[in-house]
Motif scaffolding. Structure first.
Motif, PDB file in Angstrom:
ATOM      1  N   PRO A 171       0.826  -1.214   0.000  1.00  0.00           N
ATOM      2  CA  PRO A 171       0.000   0.000   0.000  1.00  0.00           C
ATOM      3  C   PRO A 171       0.861   1.267   0.000  1.00  0.00           C
ATOM      4  O   PRO A 171       1.951   1.301   0.578  1.00  0.00           O
ATOM      5  CB  PRO A 171      -0.795  -0.120   1.296  1.00  0.00           C
ATOM      6  N   PHE A 172       0.367   2.308  -0.670  1.00  0.00           N
ATOM      7  CA  PHE A 172       1.024   3.616  -0.648  1.00  0.00           C
ATOM      8  C   PHE A 172      -0.019   4.669  -0.971  1.00  0.00           C
ATOM      9  O   PHE A 172      -0.999   4.401  -1.661  1.00  0.00           O
ATOM     10  CB  PHE A 172       2.185   3.673  -1.648  1.00  0.00           C
ATOM     11  N   ASP A 173       0.186   5.858  -0.462  1.00  0.00           N
ATOM     12  CA  ASP A 173      -0.749   6.960  -0.674  1.00  0.00           C
ATOM     13  C   ASP A 173      -0.134   8.135  -1.411  1.00  0.00           C
ATOM     14  O   ASP A 173      -0.836   9.090  -1.745  1.00  0.00           O
ATOM     15  CB  ASP A 173      -1.310   7.450   0.665  1.00  0.00           C
ATOM     16  N   ASN A 174       1.169   8.103  -1.649  1.00  0.00           N
ATOM     17  CA  ASN A 174       1.824   9.182  -2.368  1.00  0.00           C
ATOM     18  C   ASN A 174       3.131   8.673  -2.963  1.00  0.00           C
ATOM     19  O   ASN A 174       3.530   7.514  -2.733  1.00  0.00           O
ATOM     20  CB  ASN A 174       2.068  10.390  -1.444  1.00  0.00           C
ATOM     21  N   ARG A 200       6.232   9.440  -2.342  1.00  0.00           N
ATOM     22  CA  ARG A 200       7.291   9.128  -1.374  1.00  0.00           C
ATOM     23  C   ARG A 200       7.106   7.731  -0.799  1.00  0.00           C
ATOM     24  O   ARG A 200       8.074   6.958  -0.680  1.00  0.00           O
ATOM     25  CB  ARG A 200       7.292  10.174  -0.260  1.00  0.00           C
ATOM     26  N   GLU A 201       5.848   7.402  -0.452  1.00  0.00           N
ATOM     27  CA  GLU A 201       5.591   6.065   0.088  1.00  0.00           C
ATOM     28  C   GLU A 201       5.804   4.989  -0.966  1.00  0.00           C
ATOM     29  O   GLU A 201       6.271   3.889  -0.656  1.00  0.00           O
ATOM     30  CB  GLU A 201       4.161   5.989   0.632  1.00  0.00           C
ATOM     31  N   LEU A 202       5.479   5.291  -2.211  1.00  0.00           N
ATOM     32  CA  LEU A 202       5.705   4.341  -3.290  1.00  0.00           C
ATOM     33  C   LEU A 202       7.187   4.006  -3.411  1.00  0.00           C
ATOM     34  O   LEU A 202       7.581   2.829  -3.484  1.00  0.00           O
ATOM     35  CB  LEU A 202       5.189   4.906  -4.610  1.00  0.00           C
ATOM     36  N   LEU A 203       8.049   5.023  -3.412  1.00  0.00           N
ATOM     37  CA  LEU A 203       9.494   4.794  -3.513  1.00  0.00           C
ATOM     38  C   LEU A 203      10.012   4.047  -2.282  1.00  0.00           C
ATOM     39  O   LEU A 203      10.901   3.190  -2.399  1.00  0.00           O
ATOM     40  CB  LEU A 203      10.218   6.128  -3.675  1.00  0.00           C
ATOM     41  N   GLN A 204       9.443   4.348  -1.132  1.00  0.00           N
ATOM     42  CA  GLN A 204       9.859   3.666   0.091  1.00  0.00           C
ATOM     43  C   GLN A 204       9.517   2.178   0.025  1.00  0.00           C
ATOM     44  O   GLN A 204      10.341   1.319   0.396  1.00  0.00           O
ATOM     45  CB  GLN A 204       9.188   4.318   1.299  1.00  0.00           C
ATOM     46  N   ARG A 205       8.315   1.846  -0.441  1.00  0.00           N
ATOM     47  CA  ARG A 205       7.925   0.439  -0.563  1.00  0.00           C
ATOM     48  C   ARG A 205       8.825  -0.285  -1.569  1.00  0.00           C
ATOM     49  O   ARG A 205       9.189  -1.449  -1.369  1.00  0.00           O
ATOM     50  CB  ARG A 205       6.464   0.333  -1.018  1.00  0.00           C
ATOM     51  N   CYS A 206       9.158   0.378  -2.646  1.00  0.00           N
ATOM     52  CA  CYS A 206      10.048  -0.235  -3.640  1.00  0.00           C
ATOM     53  C   CYS A 206      11.402  -0.551  -3.029  1.00  0.00           C
ATOM     54  O   CYS A 206      11.961  -1.641  -3.235  1.00  0.00           O
ATOM     55  CB  CYS A 206      10.218   0.698  -4.840  1.00  0.00           C
ATOM     56  N   GLU A 207      11.944   0.397  -2.271  1.00  0.00           N
ATOM     57  CA  GLU A 207      13.267   0.198  -1.657  1.00  0.00           C
ATOM     58  C   GLU A 207      13.225  -0.897  -0.607  1.00  0.00           C
ATOM     59  O   GLU A 207      14.122  -1.749  -0.530  1.00  0.00           O
ATOM     60  CB  GLU A 207      13.740   1.509  -1.034  1.00  0.00           C
ATOM     61  N   GLU A 208      12.176  -0.926   0.189  1.00  0.00           N
ATOM     62  CA  GLU A 208      12.052  -1.927   1.251  1.00  0.00           C
ATOM     63  C   GLU A 208      11.947  -3.334   0.691  1.00  0.00           C
ATOM     64  O   GLU A 208      12.426  -4.308   1.314  1.00  0.00           O
ATOM     65  CB  GLU A 208      10.810  -1.628   2.092  1.00  0.00           C
ATOM     66  N   ASN A 209      11.328  -3.479  -0.475  1.00  0.00           N
ATOM     67  CA  ASN A 209      11.053  -4.803  -1.026  1.00  0.00           C
ATOM     68  C   ASN A 209      11.887  -5.133  -2.264  1.00  0.00           C
ATOM     69  O   ASN A 209      11.654  -6.160  -2.902  1.00  0.00           O
ATOM     70  CB  ASN A 209       9.568  -4.898  -1.377  1.00  0.00           C
ATOM     71  N   ASN A 210      12.856  -4.256  -2.572  1.00  0.00           N
ATOM     72  CA  ASN A 210      13.750  -4.470  -3.710  1.00  0.00           C
ATOM     73  C   ASN A 210      12.960  -4.705  -5.000  1.00  0.00           C
ATOM     74  O   ASN A 210      13.189  -5.657  -5.741  1.00  0.00           O
ATOM     75  CB  ASN A 210      14.694  -5.652  -3.433  1.00  0.00           C
ATOM     76  N   ILE A 224       9.154   0.143  -9.624  1.00  0.00           N
ATOM     77  CA  ILE A 224       7.786   0.664  -9.548  1.00  0.00           C
ATOM     78  C   ILE A 224       6.838  -0.229 -10.341  1.00  0.00           C
ATOM     79  O   ILE A 224       5.738  -0.551  -9.881  1.00  0.00           O
ATOM     80  CB  ILE A 224       7.742   2.112 -10.070  1.00  0.00           C
ATOM     81  N   ALA A 225       7.281  -0.647 -11.533  1.00  0.00           N
ATOM     82  CA  ALA A 225       6.432  -1.492 -12.370  1.00  0.00           C
ATOM     83  C   ALA A 225       6.124  -2.824 -11.684  1.00  0.00           C
ATOM     84  O   ALA A 225       4.981  -3.300 -11.722  1.00  0.00           O
ATOM     85  CB  ALA A 225       7.104  -1.727 -13.717  1.00  0.00           C
ATOM     86  N   GLU A 226       7.125  -3.423 -11.052  1.00  0.00           N
ATOM     87  CA  GLU A 226       6.924  -4.713 -10.377  1.00  0.00           C
ATOM     88  C   GLU A 226       5.964  -4.564  -9.196  1.00  0.00           C
ATOM     89  O   GLU A 226       5.089  -5.412  -8.968  1.00  0.00           O
ATOM     90  CB  GLU A 226       8.264  -5.271  -9.912  1.00  0.00           C
ATOM     91  N   LEU A 227       6.122  -3.476  -8.455  1.00  0.00           N
ATOM     92  CA  LEU A 227       5.258  -3.263  -7.296  1.00  0.00           C
ATOM     93  C   LEU A 227       3.808  -3.037  -7.725  1.00  0.00           C
ATOM     94  O   LEU A 227       2.879  -3.639  -7.172  1.00  0.00           O
ATOM     95  CB  LEU A 227       5.773  -2.067  -6.490  1.00  0.00           C
ATOM     96  N   VAL A 228       3.616  -2.183  -8.717  1.00  0.00           N
ATOM     97  CA  VAL A 228       2.258  -1.905  -9.182  1.00  0.00           C
ATOM     98  C   VAL A 228       1.606  -3.163  -9.754  1.00  0.00           C
ATOM     99  O   VAL A 228       0.417  -3.430  -9.518  1.00  0.00           O
ATOM    100  CB  VAL A 228       2.274  -0.779 -10.228  1.00  0.00           C
TER     101      VAL A 228
END
Length: 313
Positions: A175-178, A180-190, A193-197
């Protein structure tokens, strides 16, 4: 952000996701409610009341025709814009509208569709009421609908709960709301952006074949550009604005080698954006994209994105 990418990039018709797509969706929802209540075959008459902005700009944004097409059972992402004039002409010529494409009732736009200028429903400026009666004049069913932007529609019950959008699942893996949170989730889970979405999209399961649906949206964007570059004539609205994309397209195609420069790519991007804008203005099939500043959907935005990608192929 529990919204699907298919909530953000929607196939619909112009000129407005709030004033055209939303009202058509509302009409579809009303038909579904009649079907669920097994009332469709009892309907003898229908009344369409448009309020607020839907009334003030109704004809200019084709809200009235969008509602009629929706009541015929047409859907924004499936409607062939070339067939729309014929469908609307049939309503006028016959004095009937076939609800859901199957149940004919008497219909006169002057009598059964009313613009309430200067009046608004309480929950939102983009409001409309649909009411059906039986042969005795008794109300069978009615509901208020609010087109809240981006093609999203709330009915009266949903609007009374102070929702700003239809309820969306929030139980996505990342989950992300902006941003900054999107980039944070990507970094935390390696993840990229495309893979996370994509991981979130699989969890939302809005379409069985996500990549195929994305390609379908891509194709509709392409078709919108091609159509906009091929059509000429005047834009609707009575201002006698002439379509320009076709003429500009011919000029770019006929440009000589010595006339080309480093900014030619931007000429094509501008042409494709103009072609999409003109298709949107005439009620053509477009893909709407989010517009952060005004929280609307913007077909021009999708046209610009698609145009740039198209020139890079």
């Amino acid at each position: 952000m529990g919204l699907s990418i298919f909530d953000l990039f929607k196939i619909g018709i112009g000129p407005s996701s709030s004033h055209t797509v939303g009202p058509m969706v509302a009409a579809n929802r009303f038909l579904n409610e009649l079907s669920d209540k097994q009332l469709l075959n009892q309907v003898a008459s229908i009344k369409i009341d448009l309020f607020g902005a839907l009334a003030m700009t109704g004809s200019g944004h084709a809200t009235d025709t969008a509602v009629l097409l929706g009541l015929l059972g047409e859907q924004p992402d499936r409607l062939d814009p070339d067939k729309a004039p014929e469908l609307l002409r049939a309503i006028k010529d016959s004095g009937q509208i076939r609800l859901a494409g199957q149940h004919p009732i008497a219909f006169s736009q002057e009598q059964h569709l009313q613009f309430h200028f200067g009046q608004s429903l309480p929950a939102h400026p983009n409001g409309m009421t649909l009411t059906v009666r039986d042969h005795a004049g008794i109300v069978l069913h009615n509901n208020n609908y609010y087109s809240v932007g981006g093609g999203f529609v709330l009915d009266e019950q949903e609007a009374s709960t102070d929702q700003t959008l239809p309820a969306q699942p929030r139980t996505i893996p990342y989950p992300f709301d902006n941003g900054r949170e999107l980039l944070q989730r990507c970094e935390e889970n390696n993840l990229t952006i495309a893979e996370l979405v994509m991981a979130n999209e699989h969890h939302l399961a809005r379409h069985p074949d996500i990549e195929q649906q994305i390609l379908h949206i891509w194709k509709v964007m392409d078709q919108c550009i091609d159509r906009g570059c091929a059509k000429d004539g005047e834009l609707p609205g009575g201002l006698h604005v002439v379509r320009r994309a076709r003429g500009l397209h011919q000029k770019l195609l006929n440009r000589k080698a010595h006339q080309k420069d480093l900014l030619e790519l931007m000429d094509w991007v501008s042409l494709f954006a103009l072609a999409v804008n003109e298709e949107n203005a005439v009620g053509g099939r477009v893909v709407t994209a989010p517009h952060q500043r005004c929280r609307r959907s913007d077909p021009c935005g999708s046209g610009l994105l698609r145009a740039f990608c198209r020139q890079q192929r």
